[in-house]
Design a protein around this motif. Sequence first.
Motif, PDB file in Angstrom:
ATOM      1  N   ASN A 255      57.030  50.020  44.322  1.00 41.55           N
ATOM      2  CA  ASN A 255      57.321  48.609  44.607  1.00 41.55           C
ATOM      3  C   ASN A 255      57.127  47.776  43.351  1.00 41.55           C
ATOM      4  O   ASN A 255      56.057  47.788  42.738  1.00 41.55           O
ATOM      5  N   GLU A 256      58.175  47.035  42.961  1.00 40.04           N
ATOM      6  CA  GLU A 256      58.072  46.224  41.740  1.00 40.04           C
ATOM      7  C   GLU A 256      57.299  44.928  41.953  1.00 40.04           C
ATOM      8  O   GLU A 256      57.050  44.177  41.009  1.00 40.04           O
ATOM      9  N   ASN A 257      56.893  44.660  43.211  1.00 45.48           N
ATOM     10  CA  ASN A 257      56.203  43.411  43.508  1.00 45.48           C
ATOM     11  C   ASN A 257      54.681  43.565  43.599  1.00 45.48           C
ATOM     12  O   ASN A 257      53.991  42.623  43.950  1.00 45.48           O
ATOM     13  N   ASN A 258      54.153  44.724  43.294  1.00 42.86           N
ATOM     14  CA  ASN A 258      52.710  44.949  43.420  1.00 42.86           C
ATOM     15  C   ASN A 258      51.962  44.508  42.162  1.00 42.86           C
ATOM     16  O   ASN A 258      51.298  45.314  41.493  1.00 42.86           O
ATOM     17  N   SER A 259      52.067  43.267  41.827  1.00 38.64           N
ATOM     18  CA  SER A 259      51.348  42.754  40.658  1.00 38.64           C
ATOM     19  C   SER A 259      51.085  41.263  40.823  1.00 38.64           C
ATOM     20  O   SER A 259      51.830  40.552  41.505  1.00 38.64           O
ATOM     21  N   ILE A 260      50.013  40.820  40.214  1.00 39.93           N
ATOM     22  CA  ILE A 260      49.658  39.402  40.162  1.00 39.93           C
ATOM     23  C   ILE A 260      49.637  38.969  38.704  1.00 39.93           C
ATOM     24  O   ILE A 260      49.020  39.635  37.865  1.00 39.93           O
ATOM     25  N   LEU A 261      50.319  37.874  38.408  1.00 40.82           N
ATOM     26  CA  LEU A 261      50.332  37.332  37.057  1.00 40.82           C
ATOM     27  C   LEU A 261      49.233  36.273  36.941  1.00 40.82           C
ATOM     28  O   LEU A 261      49.140  35.371  37.771  1.00 40.82           O
ATOM     29  N   ILE A 262      48.413  36.401  35.902  1.00 43.54           N
ATOM     30  CA  ILE A 262      47.381  35.409  35.612  1.00 43.54           C
ATOM     31  C   ILE A 262      47.722  34.779  34.271  1.00 43.54           C
ATOM     32  O   ILE A 262      47.701  35.461  33.234  1.00 43.54           O
ATOM     33  N   GLY A 263      48.072  33.529  34.274  1.00 41.51           N
ATOM     34  CA  GLY A 263      48.388  32.814  33.039  1.00 41.51           C
ATOM     35  C   GLY A 263      47.237  31.901  32.666  1.00 41.51           C
ATOM     36  O   GLY A 263      46.806  31.057  33.456  1.00 41.51           O
ATOM     37  N   ILE A 264      46.708  32.060  31.463  1.00 44.18           N
ATOM     38  CA  ILE A 264      45.549  31.288  31.021  1.00 44.18           C
ATOM     39  C   ILE A 264      45.924  30.538  29.744  1.00 44.18           C
ATOM     40  O   ILE A 264      46.310  31.142  28.737  1.00 44.18           O
ATOM     41  N   ASP A 265      45.818  29.224  29.793  1.00 44.24           N
ATOM     42  CA  ASP A 265      46.191  28.351  28.666  1.00 44.24           C
ATOM     43  C   ASP A 265      44.922  27.916  27.943  1.00 44.24           C
ATOM     44  O   ASP A 265      44.027  27.308  28.532  1.00 44.24           O
TER      45      ASP A 265
END
Length: 773
Positions: free
Chosen positions: A68-78
């Motif tokens: 599944n290509e949707n099994n990820s969480i993106l964490i963006g830190i600025d």
Amino acid sequence: MNQNKRNRWIVLISKIKAWWVAPLLFTVSIPSVYILSGLSFEYNIESFFSGNDPEVIAYQQFKSEFGNENNSILIGIDNGKVVDKEFLSQIAILSEELNNHPWVADVQSIDRVSYKIKVPIIGFISRKLIRTDSDITVSEDIGSMLSRNSPFKGLISEDGSAVQIVVEYKPDLTRTESEAFLKFIHSTVEEKNFHVFHLAGRLVTQDYFVSQMKSEMKWFGLISVFTFIMALSYFIRSFFLVVGALVTIVLSNLFTFALIAMSGYKVELMITLIPAIVVITGTSLFVHLAAKFRQSRGFQRTIDDRIYYTLKEGLLPAGLSLLTTIAGFASLAFVPILPIRLFGLFTAFGILITGIISLLILIPVFKKNVVRDREINTRIADRSNSRNGALKMLVVIVFLILGVISVFQVQSGNNFLDDLSEDNSLKTSLNFFEKKFSGIRPVEILIKGDPDPFSSLNKLEALEDKLAEIYETKISVSPASIYKFTNQCLHGGNYKAYRIPEDTDEFQSLHKTVEKYDLLNKSTKLFSESQNVYRISFRTKDLGSSYHFQRIEEVKKFVAGQYPETELRMTGVANLIDEMNRGLTSQLMQGLIISFILITLCLWLITRSIKMALLSLIPNIIPLLAMTIVMWLFDVPLKVGTATVFTIVLGLAVDDTIHFLVGYGINKKKFRSTLEALHQTISEYKRPILHSSLILAFGFFIFSFSEFFSISYLGMIVSFALLLAYYCDIYLLPSIILFFDKKSHIENHSRFRKIFLSGFKNADVRIETFKEL
């Protein structure tokens, strides 16, 4: 009234008593409450896909082969500035904590990227991509990475001020596990006190949609009930009738959602609209029947006679209007999208059960004679309603032409960010990834390669370069990038070696290294050995489905021109959504055609004339065309959320047409001319139709305050269309009837004019005069 002349079924219904109804409803309610406890909410984008579609079948094969290509969480830190040593040390601590979670499969972060480089004499040594010895080395390594080709460029923003962490979690997490995992992510990131951070991914979107659905379902339901109570209190002015109607909508929603829970389905986004729709349609039904009961005071003397009159003249149009509304929603069952299909069927059931319970409760209430009688307004309606028929028909023709043009101008399309308001917290996070990184829209491409990997990889490299040019993004996950980066490592980390070797012997050495360490399938599977299929995966900007269809055509044209023997397939969730919306127009037309056929049959039963039934469709087609004109002018795309509006409006708008035509049919038997019958019908039905239209329009307008664009659009456009439908039924439909019945108009106009100018002030005298005519 002679008992023998009464229809048996009307007599049977009129015998309904309160002491029959109360125990029956109470008995059925007890198990429904218990079943309702098992109801749950869900937002799963994959539930929108039809299992019989070839694209869906191909996607299922892709999932079984590559995961599944949707099994990820993106964490963006600025960081608010260019990243430094201290900031990266905090990122390293966060990445380590995330990686230690038992449900985490892999963590991709700029601080974790290390690789082995081959150094003469010494052999292989490990080196981090970003050295954190000092701020100077951090700045140098980041600058080198951003200025050159690298598969890890997507982990840091172009300006070097923000980083992206990709957390891949194990598949098939339960709903409870998903919520717990997302809470862990939130709390772990918050503990580090970063300047700004954002989250994105399927779990994040799902969590937001589910919580928002629960909130909106509660508030919209409460507001609808409040509106319902106020409207009935004002229009009907009967405490017991308001209470009875309130019991009706509560039980209708209870039974509907008990059926949903019993069927094993969960509450999706569209299903949250059902409570308010049941309230709105139930209120409209009560208004029409109560108006008939009040109207009966001038014709009947006893309560039994009044109830009989109400059922005889009000039940048929009420029943047919319910039938057409049910047909409008049930036609959604022909749309091969499960959530839309379930929404249509469960809403149809809710409206049906509302009609049944309404009948069971209304009869005992009417027997108490608690509906406050108003002075009967049988004033002949303004003649402007039925005059200037030729001019109105000309306007209709022009409007129909403009509407038909707009039908071909409205474009199907989808943009993930369109369904969220600008100040929405989720949209703010998604926009962060759109601006700072490659974007949020996943692109999945499968390439059927040659048996010779050397030939395949050279083609992939050329294709990736073309993809990077067309999509204006970085290709970070692909077999070619793995080979090129490995080749770079084998050459001491030299950026010039980031390429596929041209020499076959050199390539064979590289190929053995990749196979030895299983680099193609180490974290994200990129190669299907059984079918010799390569996978290219990346994210790009969410610029809408039309934009991406153009890009896809460019990619296919390039492959067909350069490598005609190569097979290419676009897949993934985003591609499926686009394909689904592209085929939505034909699916919508199928449902509308079925609805029109059922509605035409109902109108034919009323008018006994196929010509009149077809002409009566015009006032109901105009609101639909008006919606397409609005969509055309304001550039609103046709997609899953907006397409359902057409069937909803058609099902609701035809209600007033049916009530008007039934009334006209009754009055046509009483009066000698079409004009007299029309004006009496307008006089009797203008107020209840106005009241029901206002209730429906205001009830749907509540949805315009939704956080979701598709729901908000539905609320605004349905409200506008229903008010337009009222105008068409009261002002246009009489003109259409007269326009095609000029002979009756001319013969009886002088006689009707005398009555109109006589100025009777006593309603009963006027009624008796018309009876004599």
